[in-house]
Scaffold this active site. Structure first.
Site, PDB file in Angstrom:
ATOM      1  N   GLN A 135       0.842  -1.198   0.000  1.00 57.50           N
ATOM      2  CA  GLN A 135       0.000   0.000   0.000  1.00 57.50           C
ATOM      3  C   GLN A 135       0.877   1.248   0.000  1.00 57.50           C
ATOM      4  O   GLN A 135       1.662   1.459   0.923  1.00 57.50           O
ATOM      5  CB  GLN A 135      -0.952   0.048   1.213  1.00 57.50           C
ATOM      6  CG  GLN A 135      -2.179   0.890   0.971  1.00 57.50           C
ATOM      7  CD  GLN A 135      -3.066   0.283  -0.139  1.00 57.50           C
ATOM      8  OE1 GLN A 135      -3.056  -0.923  -0.356  1.00 57.50           O
ATOM      9  NE2 GLN A 135      -3.798   1.125  -0.851  1.00 57.50           N
ATOM     10  N   LEU A 136       0.742   2.005  -1.060  1.00 58.44           N
ATOM     11  CA  LEU A 136       1.518   3.242  -1.170  1.00 58.44           C
ATOM     12  C   LEU A 136       1.334   4.068   0.099  1.00 58.44           C
ATOM     13  O   LEU A 136       0.215   4.350   0.507  1.00 58.44           O
ATOM     14  CB  LEU A 136       1.038   4.048  -2.383  1.00 58.44           C
ATOM     15  CG  LEU A 136       1.789   5.370  -2.609  1.00 58.44           C
ATOM     16  CD1 LEU A 136       3.222   5.119  -3.031  1.00 58.44           C
ATOM     17  CD2 LEU A 136       1.062   6.246  -3.629  1.00 58.44           C
ATOM     18  N   HIS A 137       2.434   4.422   0.727  1.00 55.96           N
ATOM     19  CA  HIS A 137       2.326   5.247   1.932  1.00 55.96           C
ATOM     20  C   HIS A 137       3.396   6.320   1.958  1.00 55.96           C
ATOM     21  O   HIS A 137       4.551   6.075   1.645  1.00 55.96           O
ATOM     22  CB  HIS A 137       2.372   4.391   3.205  1.00 55.96           C
ATOM     23  CG  HIS A 137       3.538   3.453   3.299  1.00 55.96           C
ATOM     24  ND1 HIS A 137       3.593   2.251   2.625  1.00 55.96           N
ATOM     25  CD2 HIS A 137       4.683   3.536   4.000  1.00 55.96           C
ATOM     26  CE1 HIS A 137       4.719   1.622   2.917  1.00 55.96           C
ATOM     27  NE2 HIS A 137       5.418   2.391   3.753  1.00 55.96           N
ATOM     28  N   LEU A 138       2.929   7.511   2.316  1.00 55.80           N
ATOM     29  CA  LEU A 138       3.818   8.673   2.415  1.00 55.80           C
ATOM     30  C   LEU A 138       4.285   8.784   3.860  1.00 55.80           C
ATOM     31  O   LEU A 138       3.469   8.796   4.785  1.00 55.80           O
ATOM     32  CB  LEU A 138       3.038   9.940   2.026  1.00 55.80           C
ATOM     33  CG  LEU A 138       3.765  11.273   2.221  1.00 55.80           C
ATOM     34  CD1 LEU A 138       4.883  11.432   1.200  1.00 55.80           C
ATOM     35  CD2 LEU A 138       2.786  12.444   2.105  1.00 55.80           C
TER      36      LEU A 138
END
Length: 716
Positions: free
Chosen positions: A615-618
């Site tokens: 999951q793309l996470h910043l």
DNA sequence: GTTCTAGAAC
DNA sequence: GTTCTAGAAC
């Protein structure tokens, strides 16, 4: 005891060399030797750490009497033409002495970390900073300072005992991580004698081994972790579907993604435990009078705000006494009442909405001890300890301290509590410090002061809040209707089906398709934030914000993308530009929020080139990297090398070339370099001790392009 | 991602 | 002897 002797052996060897170098016979070789030795020559700053009467001045004088090293004793008690001076004067004189090639004793109490920090900064390539801790018993110190006459600090007689006691309350033993190269603890006269020998033998060219020596009973307190995703996944629904005696308002908040905020509270409410009546054994009848009288006096000032006395048990005597007395006085039971429940779960388990809770604190304002204090510190996590420390180190009986809870704190987030007020009452328990020996005249006075101070603290939050626009709490309207236990079953099933088999590579990804179970936690939260209310800080249709479970810095949150198919940066394309922009904006908002709480924090926003979790996470991470969870090279390098891709760069690249540039995982194995001055360090602990004090500015490319987010007024 | 721990490094 | 890393297991 063998450790100081080791030091002496070391000196003995150096003495041999020194004798050789000072021999006049061979000038050429003397020159050579001198150069070699003087390259290592270091001045020493020794911070004496101990209360009045612990023997600091005597120690310095004993060493200076027969030492071959030039020493300067800097005593705050006499620095001002024989009178007491300031810390700044001591610092100035220390710098001058060091310039003259003298080593320095800092002869002042130096009992807490803050007091020491400025002196530690004197350390550098040519200056070592030591601490010499005189941990003699309080009785010894007090009796010495009471008896002595003509002491420089003019601290004699009866006043001395009070001063020593007060100082000992705020004592924090020095640790190497403050920046000392050596710490030596002395607990008795024999230890002190050894220490005097060690420092007396120390010639101008000698050094002592670095490290911490002689500490007894080291403080092994470990930081409690924040929430655990994995445990929460199964534990939360299970717990809420069982044993709640009172109402179960869990569903009430479902439509609220942004948790309870003070602006949404209709009625400001203080929940407080009975002060001093538990461990401090204060008489219940007298205490209940004081609670009712003080509350009665305060209600008119509080507008519509409420005061709620809370205790854990239905059989609580103090609760029934207060209830009866309040009723006899016809006090408005809508604004002052008693409540049975856990003060840390009044909202989630009891349905009572309180924005401020009081803590029956101890004088050290430390967690632990049991009872309400332990429960509140545990529920609030390390955020409360840090926020408390920022306000006060200790508390006197009868006083309170108001501590705002950071927005990421679990208590704030899950229970809607915005402030904790620590309050300390009088003690009637002979086994606890400052026992009043049954003196209820004094005791009642102090208890009254304690409640007054507590209610005043609460009043100040009410006044602050009245400046905010009031909104109606809509949270009680909707309920999704789904059974918790059913939900839980489904949820577990999802995890199980993903963990069946397949070889896993070192970043948690299966080579073919799918991820290892631990690597799915973020994905699961992003897909179903409503099932993770306890850890979700914020969510919208496109993003979810949570605390990093293992924060690598003082502030470290993750902005998760809710897009099903975007597992990491490599999946990002032009179609995700809006998403990336929202993530950047939300990240910036959290930076501002954190910097509002602490303007000295500096942040970067960015992505790992190759994420470990699906999951793309910043990452929104403060640049202090002050965290026990930062443990290895991969941790450090993933945030401080080109492996960390700044959010703004990613956005630019995706806009211009349709994808983000990724750095290879190979850089994670590279050497450990300071994120400011880029110096290399052999181990993580050494790196961490360096970054704590590195004075360099951040690299030019970060400063110039606003990749680095600092408040303009912060001194960094 | 973390935890655990053997063994390298000091 | 202690500190620290790095690899395996989860």
């Amino acid at each position: 005891m063998f450790i100081p002797l080791l030091g002496l052996e070391f000196i003995e060897n150096r003495k041999e060399r020194e004798r050789e170098t000072s021999s006049p016979i061979n000038n050429a070789s003397k020159m050579e030797m001198e150069t070699e030795v003087s390259a290592e020559k270091k001045e020493i700053v020794v911070l004496l750490v101990g209360p009045p009467g612990s023997g600091k001045s005597t120690f310095c004088e004993s060493v200076m009497k027969s030492s071959h090293r030039p020493w300067s004793r800097i005593c705050q008690d006499i620095i001002n033409n024989g009178k007491a001076g300031s810390k700044a004067q001591c610092l100035k004189m220390a710098i001058e002495s060091l310039k003259e090639g003298k080593s320095v004793f800092i002869d002042r109490c130096n009992l807490d970390r803050e007091q020491r920090s400025e002196f530690i900064k004197l350390g550098g390539p040519h200056v070592e900073v030591h601490a010499l801790v005189l941990e003699l018993s309080a009785q010894v110190c007090i009796s010495r300072s009471v008896k002595r006459s003509g002491h420089e600090g003019n601290l004699q007689g009866g006043r001395a005992a009070a001063v020593v006691n007060k100082m000992l309350r705020s004592k924090e033993l020095p640790k190497l991580n403050e920046g000392f190269s050596r710490i030596l603890f002395c607990y008795n006269d024999a230890d002190v004698e050894n220490a005097v020998k060690t420092y007396t033998m120390l010639g101008p060219m000698d050094t002592l081994p670095s490290g911490s020596f002689g500490l007894k009973n080291p403080d092994t307190k470990s930081q409690p972790g924040i929430m655990n995703f994995f445990k929460k996944v199964s534990a939360v629904p299970a717990a809420s579907s069982s044993s709640n005696e009172v109402t179960t308002p869990k569903a009430n908040e479902k439509i609220e993604i942004f948790r309870v905020s003070p602006a949404k509270l209709v009625v400001p409410t203080l929940a407080f435990p009975s002060i001093s009546t538990a461990d401090f054994q204060f008489d219940l009848d007298k205490a209940s009078d004081i609670i009712v009288e003080t509350a009665e006096a305060f209600l008119p000032k509080l507008g519509s705000a409420r005061l709620v006395l809370v205790d854990l048990s239905h059989g609580s005597t103090i609760l029934s006494l207060v209830k009866a007395k309040a009723s006899r006085k016809n006090i408005d039971s809508g604004r002052f009442f008693t409540f049975v429940g856990d003060i840390t779960k009044l909202h989630s388990q009891g349905g009572l909405h309180c924005n401020v809770i009081a803590n029956a604190a101890n004088w050290r304002l430390k967690s632990g001890g049991g009872g309400v204090n332990a429960a509140i510190f545990k529920a609030a996590g390390p955020d409360l300890e840090a926020a408390t420390r920022a306000r006060a180190n200790t508390l006197l009986p009868g006083k309170s301290v108001l501590v705002p809870l950071p927005s990421t704190c679990p208590l704030h987030n899950a229970e809607g509590i915005t402030h904790v007020i620590h309050v300390l009452g009088p003690n009637m328990n002979p086994n606890r410090p400052d026992c009043l020996n049954n003196d209820y005249t004094k005791g009642c006075k102090i208890l009254r002061e304690a409640y007054t101070s507590l209610f005043e603290g609460f009043l100040s939050t009410v006044q602050d809040q009245s400046k905010l626009p009031k909104r109606i709490n809509q949270a009680t309207v909707l309920d999704s209707g789904e059974e918790d236990s059913e939900r839980n079953k489904k949820f577990k099933g999802t995890i199980a089906s993903n963990t069946k088999s397949g070889s896993v590579d070192d970043s948690g990804k299966k080579r073919s398709k799918g991820w290892s179970s631990w690597a799915l936690a973020l994905h699961i939260i992003a897909m179903h934030p409503e099932k993770h209310e306890n850890i979700v800080l914020e969510s919208s249709d496109h993003i979810v914000v949570i605390n990093d479970q293992y924060p690598k810095a003082r502030k470290h949150v993750l902005v998760l993308a809710r897009e099903e198919s975007v597992d990491g940066l490599e999946d990002v394309g032009r179609e995700n530009i809006q998403l990336l922009e929202e993530m950047q904006n939300v990240g910036m908002k959290w930076v501002q929020r954190f910097q509002h709480e602490d303007p000295s924090l500096i942040f970067r926003l960015g992505y790992h080139s190759v994420p470990s979790m699906r999951q793309l996470h910043l990452h929104v991470i403060s640049q202090d990297f002050e965290s026990d969870h930062l443990k290895n090279k991969k941790h450090w390098n993933s945030f401080t090398t080109s492996f960390f891709r700044d959010s703004l760069d990613v956005l630019e690249e995706v806009k211009s070339q349709g994808k983000a540039n990724l750095e290879s995982e190979a850089v994670l194995k590279g050497e450990l370099r300071c994120n400011r001055c880029r110096s290399a360090h052999p181990t993580i602990p050494k790196l961490k001790s360096h970054i704590r004090t590195c004075p360099s500015p951040f690299p030019h490319h970060l400063l110039q392009t606003s990749r680095l987010l600092a408040r303009p007024d912060s001194s960094n």
